[in-house]
Scaffold this active site. Sequence first.
Site, PDB file in Angstrom:
ATOM      1  N   GLU A 251       0.985  -1.331   0.010  1.00 14.23           N
ATOM      2  CA  GLU A 251       0.010  -0.015  -0.020  1.00 14.23           C
ATOM      3  C   GLU A 251       1.012   1.213   0.003  1.00 14.23           C
ATOM      4  O   GLU A 251       1.385   1.563   0.972  1.00 14.23           O
ATOM      5  CB  GLU A 251      -0.794  -0.158   1.083  1.00 14.23           C
ATOM      6  CG  GLU A 251      -1.947  -1.281   1.177  1.00 14.23           C
ATOM      7  CD  GLU A 251      -2.839  -1.066   0.231  1.00 14.23           C
ATOM      8  OE1 GLU A 251      -3.139  -0.127  -0.350  1.00 14.23           O
ATOM      9  OE2 GLU A 251      -3.501  -2.064  -0.163  1.00 14.23           O
ATOM     10  N   CYS A 285      -1.863   9.460   1.876  1.00 13.73           N
ATOM     11  CA  CYS A 285      -1.578   8.898   0.261  1.00 13.73           C
ATOM     12  C   CYS A 285      -2.758   9.149  -0.377  1.00 13.73           C
ATOM     13  O   CYS A 285      -2.366   9.120  -1.726  1.00 13.73           O
ATOM     14  CB  CYS A 285      -1.032   7.561   0.404  1.00 13.73           C
ATOM     15  SG  CYS A 285      -2.110   6.434   1.379  1.00 13.73           S
ATOM     16  N   GLU A 379       4.553  12.565  -5.416  1.00 16.17           N
ATOM     17  CA  GLU A 379       3.433  12.771  -4.315  1.00 16.17           C
ATOM     18  C   GLU A 379       4.065  13.742  -3.333  1.00 16.17           C
ATOM     19  O   GLU A 379       4.917  13.699  -2.641  1.00 16.17           O
ATOM     20  CB  GLU A 379       3.629  11.307  -3.456  1.00 16.17           C
ATOM     21  CG  GLU A 379       2.534  11.203  -2.260  1.00 16.17           C
ATOM     22  CD  GLU A 379       2.623  10.045  -1.335  1.00 16.17           C
ATOM     23  OE1 GLU A 379       1.454   9.499  -1.043  1.00 16.17           O
ATOM     24  OE2 GLU A 379       3.520   9.254  -1.523  1.00 16.17           O
TER      25      GLU A 379
END
Length: 477
Positions: A251, A285, A379
Amino acid sequence: MATLKDVYPLYLNNEAAQPNTDLEVTDKFTNEVAFRTALATPDVIDAAIAGAVEAAEPMARMASYERQAVLDHCVSRFRERFDELAYALCVEAGKPIKDSEGEVTRLIDTFRIAAEESVRNYGEVQPLDISERAKGYQGMWKRVPIGPCSFISPFNFPLNLAAHKIAPAIAVGCPFVMKPASKTPLGAIIMGEVLAETNLPKGAFSILPASRDGADLFTEDERLKLLSFTGSPGVGWALKAKAGKKPVILELGGNAACIIDHDADLDDALERVIFGAFYQSGQSCIGVQRIIIHESVYDRFRDMLVAKTKSLVAGDPKDPDTFIGPMISEGEASRLDGWIQDAVSGGATLLCGGKREGNMLEATLLENVDENADAVREEAFGPLAILSRFSDFGAALKEVNDSKFGLQAGIFTRDLFKTLDAWDELDVGGIVINDVPSYRVDNMPYGGVKDSGLGREGIRFAMEDMTEIRNLVIRRT
């Protein structure tokens, strides 16, 4: 207000151990040492893995109701220790206290769901007489625990993301060793304290704060039958390459997009987008990083976003009025600040924010950002969102897909056909309609594609990963 102890142990084979106090954990707002924990050495990690191997058979033999009782005990104790867990999270992660309380609520939900699912580990009876040669044969299959598991959890949701590994493991009967993030180990340690109150077989669990180098020990050992990692893409893919034959669940990161279509309820979308972009200082995230707005409402919604963002209260996360707390470290805040400054130097317009002091970074909105800037492509994992406009919905979907990540996406629209088009075309693990991609309920299948990972969490889906199918064939003639 709850208080913290000065020193916390690790948990080795179900028992508290205090071999040292080598790991300093700071209050992320004051940057002062808040407490110390034991740091697992290689010999301790080896002993934990050996204990998990010894516990595999007794864990597998536990009846469903016995595993359920362990999980129910955790639910009860987490409720009793709610304030302590929330305060610990607020201190070690710098998460605003309201968000910390929300995560404790999700921790309880996750264990409660696991308790319910622990008695639903179903199999299937399967007819085999599909041709003459199989006449008289009967088949059936069941799920059995995969064996000792290795878990590595991140700093940003140190309670609930650890719970998404621990709870399903207990539900199916898998012993485990866990490495919590060294910046935020206390939530997992408290879970270990609660698990130590139960009658799990010796070796069923170990909670081991360790150095980053220690991650290799949780990854490469062939006695471990599954690795589940949540964290950064670079680390996750590197660990997968070292994991050998064992299945790996990853993940990882994202730069989630949210589309605001022309028919969206803008007042409603405003509240949700602000939350999605800036809750817990954007360190999620699935936080809203890219906001793609229909041209007919772009100016109005941009102005609404800027006004609301400027009103957010930043400061001490222990203050109930605080919305923007510190980032996890000054290094992370400096990294993102650099991306913001680079984007502005490249022609982006700074709508609000953009100032940093230590690990406090203002909630920041940018527009007209070069599509190749780090602030768009990578990110952000902090309080930054990028605005862009669209005229054609199909083009907006392509913009969402124009990313190496694919975790979740949000779309504010009243058009059912656009909803179904997005479900068909978006290359992500999940689509959320009339809410932000940050939305997650803990029983749903959650995970990403592309660089965002492999596999799905959500209790029932994690339980499937932690079990193997064992077939039985009976010849009856």
